[in-house]
Design a protein around this motif. Structure first.
Motif, PDB file in Angstrom:
ATOM      1  N   LEU A 159      -1.192   6.904   3.940  1.00  0.00           N
ATOM      2  CA  LEU A 159      -0.544   5.837   4.697  1.00  0.00           C
ATOM      3  C   LEU A 159      -1.525   4.898   5.390  1.00  0.00           C
ATOM      4  O   LEU A 159      -1.105   3.919   6.002  1.00  0.00           O
ATOM      5  CB  LEU A 159       0.414   6.435   5.739  1.00  0.00           C
ATOM      6  N   THR A 243       9.524  -2.042  13.148  1.00  0.00           N
ATOM      7  CA  THR A 243       9.708  -1.338  11.878  1.00  0.00           C
ATOM      8  C   THR A 243       9.302  -2.294  10.766  1.00  0.00           C
ATOM      9  O   THR A 243      10.124  -3.083  10.291  1.00  0.00           O
ATOM     10  CB  THR A 243      11.174  -0.888  11.688  1.00  0.00           C
ATOM     11  N   THR A 245       8.396  -1.728   7.644  1.00  0.00           N
ATOM     12  CA  THR A 245       8.763  -1.347   6.284  1.00  0.00           C
ATOM     13  C   THR A 245      10.221  -0.908   6.250  1.00  0.00           C
ATOM     14  O   THR A 245      10.606   0.034   6.927  1.00  0.00           O
ATOM     15  CB  THR A 245       7.868  -0.201   5.779  1.00  0.00           C
ATOM     16  N   THR A 253      10.943  -6.141   4.870  1.00  0.00           N
ATOM     17  CA  THR A 253       9.639  -5.487   4.776  1.00  0.00           C
ATOM     18  C   THR A 253       8.551  -6.548   4.859  1.00  0.00           C
ATOM     19  O   THR A 253       8.579  -7.551   4.136  1.00  0.00           O
ATOM     20  CB  THR A 253       9.516  -4.703   3.458  1.00  0.00           C
ATOM     21  N   ARG A 259       1.967  -8.874   8.596  1.00  0.00           N
ATOM     22  CA  ARG A 259       1.451  -7.809   9.456  1.00  0.00           C
ATOM     23  C   ARG A 259       0.193  -8.266  10.191  1.00  0.00           C
ATOM     24  O   ARG A 259       0.003  -7.952  11.372  1.00  0.00           O
ATOM     25  CB  ARG A 259       1.178  -6.551   8.626  1.00  0.00           C
ATOM     26  N   GLU A 275       4.974   1.651  16.435  1.00  0.00           N
ATOM     27  CA  GLU A 275       5.299   1.355  15.034  1.00  0.00           C
ATOM     28  C   GLU A 275       6.118   2.496  14.425  1.00  0.00           C
ATOM     29  O   GLU A 275       5.646   3.632  14.314  1.00  0.00           O
ATOM     30  CB  GLU A 275       4.028   1.139  14.221  1.00  0.00           C
ATOM     31  N   ASP A 276       7.334   2.175  14.027  1.00  0.00           N
ATOM     32  CA  ASP A 276       8.226   3.123  13.367  1.00  0.00           C
ATOM     33  C   ASP A 276       8.032   2.961  11.856  1.00  0.00           C
ATOM     34  O   ASP A 276       8.525   2.016  11.250  1.00  0.00           O
ATOM     35  CB  ASP A 276       9.677   2.827  13.770  1.00  0.00           C
ATOM     36  N   ASP A 277       7.322   3.911  11.249  1.00  0.00           N
ATOM     37  CA  ASP A 277       6.987   3.834   9.832  1.00  0.00           C
ATOM     38  C   ASP A 277       7.697   4.936   9.051  1.00  0.00           C
ATOM     39  O   ASP A 277       7.166   5.477   8.079  1.00  0.00           O
ATOM     40  CB  ASP A 277       5.464   3.968   9.655  1.00  0.00           C
ATOM     41  N   ALA A 280       8.038   4.672   5.219  1.00  0.00           N
ATOM     42  CA  ALA A 280       6.821   4.348   4.466  1.00  0.00           C
ATOM     43  C   ALA A 280       6.811   4.984   3.079  1.00  0.00           C
ATOM     44  O   ALA A 280       6.396   4.359   2.097  1.00  0.00           O
ATOM     45  CB  ALA A 280       5.586   4.780   5.256  1.00  0.00           C
ATOM     46  N   PRO A 289      -0.177   0.024   7.574  1.00  0.00           N
ATOM     47  CA  PRO A 289       0.577  -0.154   8.818  1.00  0.00           C
ATOM     48  C   PRO A 289      -0.075  -1.204   9.713  1.00  0.00           C
ATOM     49  O   PRO A 289      -1.282  -1.464   9.639  1.00  0.00           O
ATOM     50  CB  PRO A 289       0.524   1.226   9.465  1.00  0.00           C
ATOM     51  N   HIS A 300       1.694   5.155  16.232  1.00  0.00           N
ATOM     52  CA  HIS A 300       2.289   5.128  14.896  1.00  0.00           C
ATOM     53  C   HIS A 300       3.097   6.395  14.682  1.00  0.00           C
ATOM     54  O   HIS A 300       2.630   7.509  14.958  1.00  0.00           O
ATOM     55  CB  HIS A 300       1.191   5.025  13.828  1.00  0.00           C
ATOM     56  N   THR A 302       5.715   8.483  11.881  1.00  0.00           N
ATOM     57  CA  THR A 302       6.363   8.623  10.583  1.00  0.00           C
ATOM     58  C   THR A 302       6.884  10.047  10.458  1.00  0.00           C
ATOM     59  O   THR A 302       6.704  10.866  11.362  1.00  0.00           O
ATOM     60  CB  THR A 302       5.399   8.276   9.433  1.00  0.00           C
TER      61      THR A 302
END
Length: 462
Positions: A159, A243, A245, A253, A259, A275-277, A280, A289, A300, A302
Motif C-alpha cells: 500500500l 477517503t 479511494t 477515487t 492527491r 486517511e481512511d484507506d 485500498a 496514499p 493512515h 486500513t
C-alpha cells in the motif's frame, strides 16, 4: 419558544436562506435540539425584523433541507435527524435473514464458499498450533511484535504507507482505528473537514466525541483542492478526514495529481490528515496514499475486512512519528489491545499470500456484479469504479430518493439514499446507493436489480 438566531445569521444571500442556514447552524451547535418547537412565523419575523413571508419561505426551505417538520395544527418542529436516520439505516438489516427483502443497501464484500472455507481452515490450524503468546497475550497494547512487523512490511510494500513497525498499531477494525486517530489529535469542539458526502460512521463519531464536521465540495475525484483551500483559510480546521479511494457512497477515487494537490494544501496549513484507506485492496496496485506525501501530519487506517470476510476485524493504524504515546492510552481505554487470535489469522494470510489471493478474487467477483448492473441499469446515469462495492445512481425526474426507497421496500428491495452520508443539512441529492455484495447469491442480486430497473423506468405510484 423564544430563540435567538442572530449569532448564526450571515449578511450574504437572500434573507430567507440566511435564516434557514442559521437554523441549521443552531442545530449543529446544539442550541436547537431535535423535538424543539419553533416560534410562530409572525413572532420570529418580529424578533428578526423581517416580513412574515420571509420567515415562511425560510421555514419552507428548512423543511426541504430535512431540518424541520411542519405539523398541521401543531407548528414547526426540529426533526430528529441524524441519530434516528442513522440508526434506522443500520437497524434495517439486523433481521435480514428473517426478511424476504433483497438487500442492495449495506456495504458488504462478496463472501463465496471458498472464503468461508479458508477461514474455517485457519481457525482449525490455530486450534492446533497457536502459541501461548497468542493465547495468553495481555500486555502488548499496540499488538504482538511479530504481527506488527509483518503488517508493517506489507503496508510498505503493498500500500506504500510510510513508517516502521513502531509506527503501527493493530486495532479491531478500521472504525476502531479511525476513532483512535481522531481522538488523539481532535478535542471537543474542534472542527474536522471531510467530503460533503462521507461515511456515516464519522458522522456518528462526531456526535460521540463532540467535534464539529464541515463538508467540502466534491467531484468525480473526491474533495476539490480549491474548496479545501478556502475552507482551511476560513475555518482553521484541526483535521481533514479523507477517503481518497472509492469514497462511500459515490465511489469517487482521486488521481495521483489530485492527491498531490490535497497534500500540498494540508501541509501548507498544517492540518492533520486522517486517511481512511479501507477500500485500498479493492483497487489493483498502483495508487499511493495521501499519507505517503505528508507522513509527519498523517494518520493512515486500513483493514482486511472488505476483501476477506467481515468477521476478520483486522485493522491497521499508522501514526505520525512522535504520536504513538497519544494513541496508546486511548487504545488501552477502549479495548486494551486488539484481539491476538484475529491478527494471528491475518498474519498467516499476509505471510502466505492468502490476502492478495482473496483480494484478487474479490475484485473479480465485484467486477462481474458491476458489469451485470451496467447491463440492467446502464441506461440511467451511473457512477462507480469497476471494482467498487456500490453504484451511485441518478434518479429520473419523476422520482425523489425517499419515495423510491419506500416504493422499493414495498417491492421487496432495500436501497439507501444519500441522507445517512450527508454532513450538511442541505437538500439531499436525488441519488441512491446500490450495494452489490450483501446478496451472496448473484441470481438474487440480478432479481433485485431487475425490480429496481422496473421502478426507475416507471412513474411513482400515486
Amino acid at each position: 419558544m423564544a430563540i435567538d438566531l442572530t449569532p448564526y445569521l450571515s449578511d450574504t444571500g437572500p434573507k430567507y436562506l440566511a435564516i434557514a442556514r442559521a437554523l441549521s447552524e443552531a442545530v449543529r451547535q446544539g442550541e436547537l435540539v431535535p423535538g424543539t418547537r419553533l416560534p410562530p412565523h409572525r413572532q420570529l419575523a418580529e424578533s428578526l425584523g423581517v416580513s412574515v413571508q420571509t420567515v415562511s419561505r425560510a421555514y419552507a426551505q428548512a423543511e426541504k433541507m430535512g431540518l424541520v417538520q411542519a405539523r398541521v395544527g401543531s407548528g414547526t418542529w426540529i426533526n430528529a435527524l441524524d441519530d434516528a436516520k442513522e440508526s434506522a439505516y443500520l437497524r434495517g438489516h439486523e433481521t435480514r435473514h428473517e426478511s424476504p427483502l433483497i438487500d442492495l443497501s449495506i456495504a458488504h464484500p462478496v463472501c463465496p464458499p471458498s472464503h468461508h472455507l479458508r477461514f474455517r481452515q485457519a481457525l482449525a490450524e490455530l486450534a492446533e498450533q497457536a502459541s501461548p503468546e497468542v493465547i495468553s497475550a495481555c500486555r502488548p497494547i499496540a499488538g504482538l511484535a511479530h504481527q506488527r512487523e509483518r503488517a508493517s512490511v506489507w503496508l510498505q510494500s503493498r500500500l506504500h504507507v510510510p513508517g516502521e513497525m513502531d509506527d503501527r498499531v493493530l486495532c479491531n477494525g478500521a472504525a476502531h482505528g479511525l476513532m483512535l486517530a481522531i481522538s488523539s489529535v481532535v478535542q471537543h469542539g474542534d472542527l474536522v473537514l471531510t467530503e460533503a458526502l462521507t461515511d456515516h460512521g464519522l458522522i456518528a463519531l462526531s456526535r460521540t466525541l463532540g467535534f464539529q464536521l464541515r463538508g467540502i465540495a466534491i467531484d468525480a475525484e473526491g474533495i476539490i483542492p480549491e474548496a479545501l483551500e478556502l475552507a482551511c483559510q476560513r475555518f482553521k480546521p484541526r483535521a481533514l478526514y479523507l477517503t481518497p479511494t472509492q469514497l462511500n457512497p459515490t465511489g469517487a477515487t482521486m488521481s495521483e495529481a489530485r492527491r498531490d494537490a490535497v497534500a500540498e494544501v494540508l501541509a501548507r496549513h498544517r492540518v492533520w490528515l486522517i486517511e481512511d484507506d479501507v477500500h485500498a485492496l479493492l483497487e489493483a496496485p498502483g495508487f499511493t496514499p495521501v499519507a505517503s506525501r505528508i507522513p509527519q501530519l498523517s494518520f493512515h487506517v486500513t483493514s482486511l475486512t472488505k476483501v476477506t470476510v467481515p468477521g476478520l476485524r483486522a485493522g491497521y493504524l499508522t501514526v505520525p512519528r512522535g504520536q504513538l504515546h497519544h494513541v496508546l492510552p486511548r487504545m488501552r481505554a477502549t479495548t486494551w489491545m486488539a484481539t491476538p487470535l484475529v491478527f494471528e489469522i491475518a498474519d498467516r494470510w499476509l505471510a502466505d499470500g492468502t490476502v492478495e489471493a482473496m483480494a484478487a478474487e474479490q475484485r473479480t467477483l465485484i467486477g462481474e456484479r458491476q458489469q451485470l448492473t451496467r447491463r440492467l441499469l446502464g441506461h440511467h446515469a451511473l457512477e462507480s469504479r469497476p471494482t467498487s462495492l456500490h453504484v451511485w445512481i441518478s434518479l429520473p425526474d419523476a422520482w425523489r430518493a425517499e419515495e423510491l426507497q419506500q416504493q422499493a421496500e414495498q417491492e421487496g428491495l432495500a436501497i439507501t439514499t444519500a441522507v445517512p452520508f450527508m454532513v450538511e443539512q442541505t437538500p439531499p441529492p436525488r441519488r441512491i446507493r446500490v450495494s452489490l455484495g450483501a446478496e451472496q447469491d448473484i441470481a438474487r442480486l440480478e432479481e433485485g436489480l431487475k425490480r429496481l430497473a422496473v421502478l426507475l423506468d416507471e412513474a411513482p405510484h400515486p
